[in-house]
Design a protein around this motif. Sequence first.
Motif, PDB file in Angstrom:
ATOM      1  N   LEU A 113       0.825  -1.206   0.000  1.00 29.92           N
ATOM      2  CA  LEU A 113       0.000   0.000   0.000  1.00 29.92           C
ATOM      3  C   LEU A 113       0.860   1.257   0.000  1.00 29.92           C
ATOM      4  CD1 LEU A 113      -3.032  -0.824   2.332  1.00 29.92           C
ATOM      5  CD2 LEU A 113      -2.844  -0.995  -0.143  1.00 29.92           C
ATOM      6  N   LEU A 114       1.989   1.204   0.692  1.00 29.73           N
ATOM      7  CA  LEU A 114       2.891   2.350   0.697  1.00 29.73           C
ATOM      8  C   LEU A 114       3.496   2.544  -0.691  1.00 29.73           C
ATOM      9  CD1 LEU A 114       4.199   4.591   2.268  1.00 29.73           C
ATOM     10  CD2 LEU A 114       5.920   2.995   3.094  1.00 29.73           C
ATOM     11  N   TRP A 115       3.835   1.438  -1.358  1.00 31.18           N
ATOM     12  CA  TRP A 115       4.344   1.542  -2.729  1.00 31.18           C
ATOM     13  C   TRP A 115       3.294   2.161  -3.646  1.00 31.18           C
ATOM     14  CZ3 TRP A 115       2.074  -1.166  -6.850  1.00 31.18           C
ATOM     15  CH2 TRP A 115       2.698  -0.956  -8.086  1.00 31.18           C
TER      16      TRP A 115
ATOM     17  N   LEU B  58       1.301   0.013   8.816  1.00 25.94           N
ATOM     18  CA  LEU B  58       2.256   0.856   8.101  1.00 25.94           C
ATOM     19  C   LEU B  58       3.273   1.469   9.052  1.00 25.94           C
ATOM     20  CD1 LEU B  58       3.322   2.539   5.725  1.00 25.94           C
ATOM     21  CD2 LEU B  58       1.464   4.151   6.150  1.00 25.94           C
ATOM     22  N   PHE B  59       2.800   1.901  10.209  1.00 28.51           N
ATOM     23  CA  PHE B  59       3.664   2.669  11.103  1.00 28.51           C
ATOM     24  C   PHE B  59       4.343   1.813  12.167  1.00 28.51           C
ATOM     25  CE2 PHE B  59       0.118   5.445   9.727  1.00 28.51           C
ATOM     26  CZ  PHE B  59       0.856   6.344   8.975  1.00 28.51           C
ATOM     27  N   SER B  60       3.855   0.599  12.390  1.00 24.70           N
ATOM     28  CA  SER B  60       4.426  -0.255  13.424  1.00 24.70           C
ATOM     29  C   SER B  60       5.869  -0.615  13.099  1.00 24.70           C
ATOM     30  CB  SER B  60       3.589  -1.529  13.562  1.00 24.70           C
ATOM     31  OG  SER B  60       4.160  -2.403  14.509  1.00 24.70           O
TER      32      SER B  60
ATOM     33  N   ALA C 145      13.425   7.295   9.459  1.00 31.20           N
ATOM     34  CA  ALA C 145      13.636   7.848   8.118  1.00 31.20           C
ATOM     35  C   ALA C 145      12.436   7.557   7.214  1.00 31.20           C
ATOM     36  CB  ALA C 145      14.910   7.269   7.504  1.00 31.20           C
ATOM     37  N   LEU C 146      11.868   6.361   7.343  1.00 29.20           N
ATOM     38  CA  LEU C 146      10.710   6.009   6.522  1.00 29.20           C
ATOM     39  C   LEU C 146       9.481   6.807   6.946  1.00 29.20           C
ATOM     40  CD1 LEU C 146       9.483   4.263   4.310  1.00 29.20           C
ATOM     41  CD2 LEU C 146       9.018   2.517   6.031  1.00 29.20           C
ATOM     42  N   LEU C 147       9.290   6.974   8.245  1.00 27.12           N
ATOM     43  CA  LEU C 147       8.148   7.751   8.731  1.00 27.12           C
ATOM     44  C   LEU C 147       8.208   9.188   8.223  1.00 27.12           C
ATOM     45  CD1 LEU C 147       7.785   6.536  12.426  1.00 27.12           C
ATOM     46  CD2 LEU C 147       6.361   5.933  10.464  1.00 27.12           C
ATOM     47  N   GLU C 148       9.403   9.749   8.167  1.00 25.80           N
ATOM     48  CA  GLU C 148       9.559  11.114   7.659  1.00 25.80           C
ATOM     49  C   GLU C 148       9.153  11.197   6.193  1.00 25.80           C
ATOM     50  OE1 GLU C 148      13.629  11.962   8.487  1.00 25.80           O
ATOM     51  OE2 GLU C 148      13.266  12.491  10.597  1.00 25.80           O
ATOM     52  N   LYS C 149       9.486  10.170   5.426  1.00 19.52           N
ATOM     53  CA  LYS C 149       9.118  10.158   4.010  1.00 19.52           C
ATOM     54  C   LYS C 149       7.615   9.961   3.832  1.00 19.52           C
ATOM     55  CE  LYS C 149      13.652   8.544   2.454  1.00 19.52           C
ATOM     56  NZ  LYS C 149      14.002   9.784   1.746  1.00 19.52           N
ATOM     57  N   VAL C 150       7.007   9.117   4.675  1.00 17.95           N
ATOM     58  CA  VAL C 150       5.557   8.931   4.621  1.00 17.95           C
ATOM     59  C   VAL C 150       4.853  10.252   4.919  1.00 17.95           C
ATOM     60  CG1 VAL C 150       3.590   7.778   5.675  1.00 17.95           C
ATOM     61  CG2 VAL C 150       5.666   6.479   5.187  1.00 17.95           C
TER      62      VAL C 150
ATOM     63  N   VAL D 191      -1.482   6.217  14.584  1.00 16.86           N
ATOM     64  CA  VAL D 191      -0.958   7.110  13.547  1.00 16.86           C
ATOM     65  C   VAL D 191      -0.047   8.150  14.201  1.00 16.86           C
ATOM     66  CG1 VAL D 191      -1.589   8.716  11.690  1.00 16.86           C
ATOM     67  CG2 VAL D 191      -3.086   6.784  12.235  1.00 16.86           C
ATOM     68  N   PRO D 192       1.183   8.309  13.716  1.00 19.24           N
ATOM     69  CA  PRO D 192       2.094   9.302  14.302  1.00 19.24           C
ATOM     70  C   PRO D 192       1.504  10.708  14.239  1.00 19.24           C
ATOM     71  CG  PRO D 192       3.273   7.854  12.778  1.00 19.24           C
ATOM     72  CD  PRO D 192       1.810   7.556  12.609  1.00 19.24           C
ATOM     73  N   ASP D 193       1.871  11.533  15.217  1.00 18.76           N
ATOM     74  CA  ASP D 193       1.330  12.891  15.301  1.00 18.76           C
ATOM     75  C   ASP D 193       1.592  13.700  14.037  1.00 18.76           C
ATOM     76  OD1 ASP D 193       0.380  12.362  17.805  1.00 18.76           O
ATOM     77  OD2 ASP D 193       2.031  13.332  18.875  1.00 18.76           O
ATOM     78  N   THR D 194       2.776  13.511  13.432  1.00 21.29           N
ATOM     79  CA  THR D 194       3.118  14.287  12.239  1.00 21.29           C
ATOM     80  C   THR D 194       2.202  13.955  11.068  1.00 21.29           C
ATOM     81  OG1 THR D 194       4.787  12.598  11.731  1.00 21.29           O
ATOM     82  CG2 THR D 194       5.541  14.596  12.848  1.00 21.29           C
ATOM     83  N   VAL D 195       1.722  12.717  10.992  1.00 19.86           N
ATOM     84  CA  VAL D 195       0.774  12.325   9.952  1.00 19.86           C
ATOM     85  C   VAL D 195      -0.646  12.695  10.372  1.00 19.86           C
ATOM     86  CG1 VAL D 195      -0.174  10.392   8.641  1.00 19.86           C
ATOM     87  CG2 VAL D 195       2.277  10.464   9.154  1.00 19.86           C
ATOM     88  N   LEU D 196      -0.959  12.482  11.660  1.00 21.76           N
ATOM     89  CA  LEU D 196      -2.293  12.782  12.182  1.00 21.76           C
ATOM     90  C   LEU D 196      -2.664  14.247  11.935  1.00 21.76           C
ATOM     91  CD1 LEU D 196      -4.433  11.118  13.732  1.00 21.76           C
ATOM     92  CD2 LEU D 196      -3.491  12.052  15.852  1.00 21.76           C
ATOM     93  N   ALA D 197      -1.657  15.119  12.000  1.00 24.44           N
ATOM     94  CA  ALA D 197      -1.907  16.542  11.806  1.00 24.44           C
ATOM     95  C   ALA D 197      -2.360  16.872  10.386  1.00 24.44           C
ATOM     96  CB  ALA D 197      -0.638  17.332  12.134  1.00 24.44           C
TER      97      ALA D 197
END
Length: 518
Positions: free
Chosen positions: A241-243, A273-275, A280-285, A309-315
Amino acid sequence: MQDADKIFIGASGKPEYLTLKLANRHGLITGATGTGKTVSLQILAEGFSNAGVPVFCADVKGDLSGIAASGEKKDFLEKRAAQIGFTDDYIYEDFPTIFWDLFGEQGHPIRATVSEMGPLLLARLMDLNPTQEGVLNVAFELADDEGLLLLDLKDLQALLAHVSERAQELSRVYGNVSKASVGAIQRQLLVLDRQGGDAFFGEPALDIRDMMRTTRDGRGVVSVLAADKLMGAPRLYATFLLWLLSELFEELPEVGDPEKPRLVFFFDEAHLLFSEAPKALLEKVEQVVRLIRSKGVGVYFVTQNPLDVPDTVLAQLGNRVQHALRAYTPREQKAVRAAAETFRPNPDLDTERTIMELGVGEALVSVLEGKGVPSIVQRTLVRPPSSRLGPLTASERREIIAMSPVGHLYDETVDRDSAFEVLKRRAEEAARMEERQQAREEQETERRGAPRRTRSGFEIPDFGTSPAPAPSRSRTRSSRSRSDSVADAAVKSVVRSLGSALGRALARGVLGSIKRGF
């Protein structure tokens, strides 16, 4: 109740809509198991389809397949429609659907080539450490430089064996390449192969435009990925799904803020996805989620707990549907507080307490309105779906697959000439060259009059020829040069051509997938 530029979600004290113009600002659907997340996903997918927006969604439990069939009149559905004043507009209908399946069992096979996936996502898929990921990057660089097509897993396996044989020389050109790291990657490839990776990697590769179709009457096609079996390989599911998300990001042109999305992407079981994903991957997501909205793509994460879901994505997720959460443990209590705090407060509603009191089919809803400002959270009765509530039968699914407009494009596997075949031919040519060299050396030895052995073991000198003069140093060096291994010759050729070959290296995007342009 229906509106051309909005999707009706349900009713609180008033109708609650999702504005199409703001639907590419992404969203979040959360809630405990059995609280109605799948139905919320289904009614949003129906709304987008009727608005002419193609949809992609993963069907983890099989229930979403019912979107391809018309709903059936049931008392509890009619009652819910009456409760929210939806009786006049409530109709039962099916929606145009294409079924997909990485394993090709419950839908058309989805494939990607190894080159398209890229080293970053492959390293994530195989859970490689930084050293092993570095060696994998070297392998991809070598493939790009030498024009080796990496289409399926056997291509990558052949390339890694090739890298191992040339590890010492490649270390001088690309940096340290240890055979131990290559071996570790090869072992992980075997694990991936057993999990079904061999079915996913290959050709014909998916063209994302086939997931962005509309029908002749202007409705968006719903692409449903059968994921019940795929969930047995959760890392493959999340990486795929990320691809797909990265393919959309790299290929689609900028469109700004369109009147409606070009595609809506539902990412179910988003916690996978986030587990354990590296930083580095989370930053790219985060970067992809933040920027893909300008490509006209809306991404909606579906998961049980907002903390998944990480806060940076949740925002980045402006449209939210929150179903009931349970709070039996400290972590669950924290999740309830976190979910409540993310909503724009409603002075007439205790959000934290309400989250734990919601019934099945109820949700707290807050969507973007006006200039992208979140609406005040409202306790909402979600509308009933127009399509079937529940899965298709196996025969119904087969019938829809047989009528699909993309079956002729993907159902037959293609095995082009690629790295495996090229490296195999090189090995065979090397063996032939070695045999010819050995034959020449034997002829040269006989010509110089070396003693021959009879069957009895006696040496017979050759009196018929004069002794050959001792070879000069230059001739000795020349002979040694001719007898160099074919691998050494190939190495020297690579080093000579490295400068020009770098110009042929593939351009890769933020998540390592190939940049091709739409």
